[in-house]
Scaffold this active site. Sequence first.
Site, mmCIF file in Angstrom:
data_model
loop_
_atom_site.group_PDB
_atom_site.id
_atom_site.type_symbol
_atom_site.label_atom_id
_atom_site.label_comp_id
_atom_site.label_asym_id
_atom_site.label_seq_id
_atom_site.Cartn_x
_atom_site.Cartn_y
_atom_site.Cartn_z
ATOM 1 N N GLU A 38 0.836 -1.080 -0.190
ATOM 2 C CA GLU A 38 -0.004 -0.055 -0.055
ATOM 3 C C GLU A 38 0.905 1.157 -0.074
ATOM 4 O OE1 GLU A 38 -2.901 -0.311 3.124
ATOM 5 O OE2 GLU A 38 -3.919 -2.016 2.234
ATOM 6 N N GLU A 88 -4.490 -8.788 1.089
ATOM 7 C CA GLU A 88 -5.199 -8.691 2.129
ATOM 8 C C GLU A 88 -6.841 -8.737 2.092
ATOM 9 O OE1 GLU A 88 -4.034 -5.258 4.856
ATOM 10 O OE2 GLU A 88 -2.118 -5.493 3.983
HETATM 11 C C1 GAL Z 1 -4.153 -2.563 5.673
HETATM 12 C C2 GAL Z 1 -2.475 -2.231 5.831
HETATM 13 C C3 GAL Z 1 -2.257 -3.292 7.226
HETATM 14 C C4 GAL Z 1 -2.963 -2.620 8.159
HETATM 15 C C5 GAL Z 1 -4.584 -3.255 7.618
HETATM 16 C C6 GAL Z 1 -5.500 -3.079 9.043
HETATM 17 O O1 GAL Z 1 -4.650 -1.485 4.860
HETATM 18 O O2 GAL Z 1 -1.943 -3.015 4.575
HETATM 19 O O3 GAL Z 1 -0.731 -3.252 7.361
HETATM 20 O O4 GAL Z 1 -2.903 -1.675 8.567
HETATM 21 O O5 GAL Z 1 -4.909 -2.415 6.588
HETATM 22 O O6 GAL Z 1 -6.805 -3.135 8.874
#
Ligand code: GAL
Length: 817
Positions: free
Chosen positions: A416, A509
């Site tokens: 990100e 993710e």
């Molecule tokens: C994502 C990020 C992670 C963590 C996660 C929490 O955007 O890449 O590191 O922050 O959200 O919800």
Amino acid sequence: MPSGNDFIKDPAKRHVRPEGNPGGDFPYVQLNFDDSSWEKINLPHDWAIKGPFQIGPNPEVGGGMGRLPVNGVAWYRKKLDISVSDAGKSIFLDVDGAMSYAIVWLNGQLVGGWPYGYNSFRLDLTPFIKFGGENQLAFRVDNPNHSARWYPGAGLYRNVWLTKTNPVHVGQWGTTVTTKDISKTSATINLAITIDNDSKTDATIEAVTEIYALDAEGKSTGKAVIRFATLKSKVIAGESVKLETSVILRNPKLWGPPPTQQPNLYATVTTLLQSGKSIDTYETRFGIRSLEFNPDKGIFVNNERIFLKGVNQHHDLGALGAAFNIRAAERQLEILREMGCNAIRFAHNPPAPELLELTDRMGFLVIDEIFDSWERKKTPHDFHLIFPEWSEPDTRAFVRRDRNCPSVIIWSFGNEVGEQYTDEAGAAVAKRLYDFVKEEDPTRPTTIAMNYAKSDMPLPLVPDVIGLNYQGEGIRQSLEFEGTERIRTAPQYDIFHAKFPNKVIISTETASAFSSRGIYLFPVSKEISSPVRDGRGGDSKICQVSSYELYAVDFGSSVDKVFGSLERHPFVAGEFVWNGFDYLGEPTPYYEARSSYSGMIDLAGFKKDRFYLYQSHWHPELPMVQILPHWNWPERVGEVTPVHVFTSGDEAELFLNGKSLGKKKKEEYEYRLRWDDVVYQPGELKVVAYKNGQKWTEEVVKTSGEAFALKATADRNDISADGKDLSFITVQITDKDGLMVPRTNNRIEFSIEGPGEIVATDNGDSYNLESFSSHQRDAFNGLALVIIRSESGKPGKITVKAKSGSLKETRIEILSK
Ligand code: GAL
């Protein structure tokens, strides 16, 4: 510092040693400095984990970094006795990771350093050593506040090794083993060896390499299975040579992920000979496996399609902090495996080398990741500060260290990153990093995890694999987010697939679903996925999120929604859930707390209900059923109290006090069975699950009696007396019949006798701000954890006792062998 120069290709860009001897006059680097009042510690060591937690509305270190005192400077000193007989050898300090901005002096002389806290590095001590005497090593680490979006840990939190070699030796991470033309009957194994000659005279050497099969513990077994042809070469004084060779191994035992495959490992053992005498041996663990990335069908390991059932993991080990411990990491992987997980993304930085040894041995598929930020910052003191000088050496060192690990299947060089927003300029930064990775390892694909970049932007053109964070399911699509200035994104899988028909897509993710173990809040959302709000899954007064497992961060989605979206897009190669174990820091949605809510397993390692939702889907052949909530609701008699069931079956019947509340069947894209109109009466809930019309398994939840006793169980009752091994002991509060009492938070006091120590206690409550080193701990919804460690060289019986007011106390014996 010139310490990274081996990883910078263009000589003009290499770093220059500062003039003179900076820091040389500082007292802590002197041999005669009196450090007798300093704390004596063992490595690995995290100086911030003992706390105390910073409490209150304006802590110096905020919830984001875990409210622990991680900021500041620390010094470590160690005396090294280097014997006269070592004169002429090369002597290195191999640091697996130091958090952060490490600088090292030996005998008052500046040796070198490495700023990025997650990478491993080598410093050459040889020019500064006093052979035949005491040598003073001094290590300074400097952790800035606001350096990360999570708890980074502090100090020498990984192992540090003293390596002595002949001046002619295999270089640092000096072997590359690659395999090709793999089948059950044969595989080609290519070996490249870099040999350094640190001496002042040219050397002629022979390199003999044999391959051994390794057992499940990673030890070599039996005789060599094959030997490479002997290599001969001259190595000019002060220079290096790279030698290459290959063999064909018949009937190789392939490496692959369980349960359908076995993680068979091999090692090459290289011996360097000079005038027939062995001068160095070097072992390299590797595996033989074929990988195919098919944009329409996903990832194939040894020709079998393996859907990635992955989780993201941060590097801390809960109450142990960032201080690496093999057993603590192994326990995490064991619990994840029990859930059906087969893949890990190390978010967002390279793990301890021993953790990759574990993933190699246990057969997890790994995304090894290096950066959370490039040139554009996320926090004021993150990697962007050193990106210009260190992005090349850090990226190359990261790949060079891990490139022989069979578990690593993808390199990720960004999460990100802000460069998603800068079009061509951002893509150019990406391309530069991509090239470093590919030059170090042309055999594996790369990815970048993108939560913003879209298919028509330049950034996704760069990596080989499209990594999407949350975008696959869509971000903030519900009506309540209309008009917001924050990211809103329609579901992206089909769009990226159409635009990049030659690239595999992975959800790097998913979810970011929240819950607090044992907490159930009412009313329960009718939707399958809802952002957490007060009165909708959340309670900001108690800083807890409901375990009905329907609630997520604003940009995320519930588990059920993600499962449905992945099943509708079978070309997606798999998912990495945010996240596996709760971690220190980033306690969204309640920054008053110390640790995350997004884990499927809490910080203490206790399973949340979400664990079972994943297990029901990821481990479909395991007969299991989980009922929620618990059934102790004296204040809800006569009130609607929804009952949800997670099962690997496809149908279930629910009974309350013997009366059927009906049978329900999972429809397509449904992953739970819900009885939303149950009227609470104390007693017994029973569920009978079916699969394909046959009874599959059943489960009962009963209203418990009053708290009466404590009950202790250990993950292992036998540990080794090596001063490192751990036993994780769970203490439950039970009623007279031994049933756990779900809503009890009684204070428990722990004590220990025998050759062991209490290292930490916890209860998995993200909002518990009692120091982990305390020997007392409030239970959280019936459970508490105490972690004990053996004493080195002192075998014997360790007895751990737990007591709590008038409750019947408990004791457990652990044998340290
Ligand atoms: C994502 C990020 C992670 C963590 C996660 C929490 O955007 O890449 O590191 O922050 O959200 O919800």
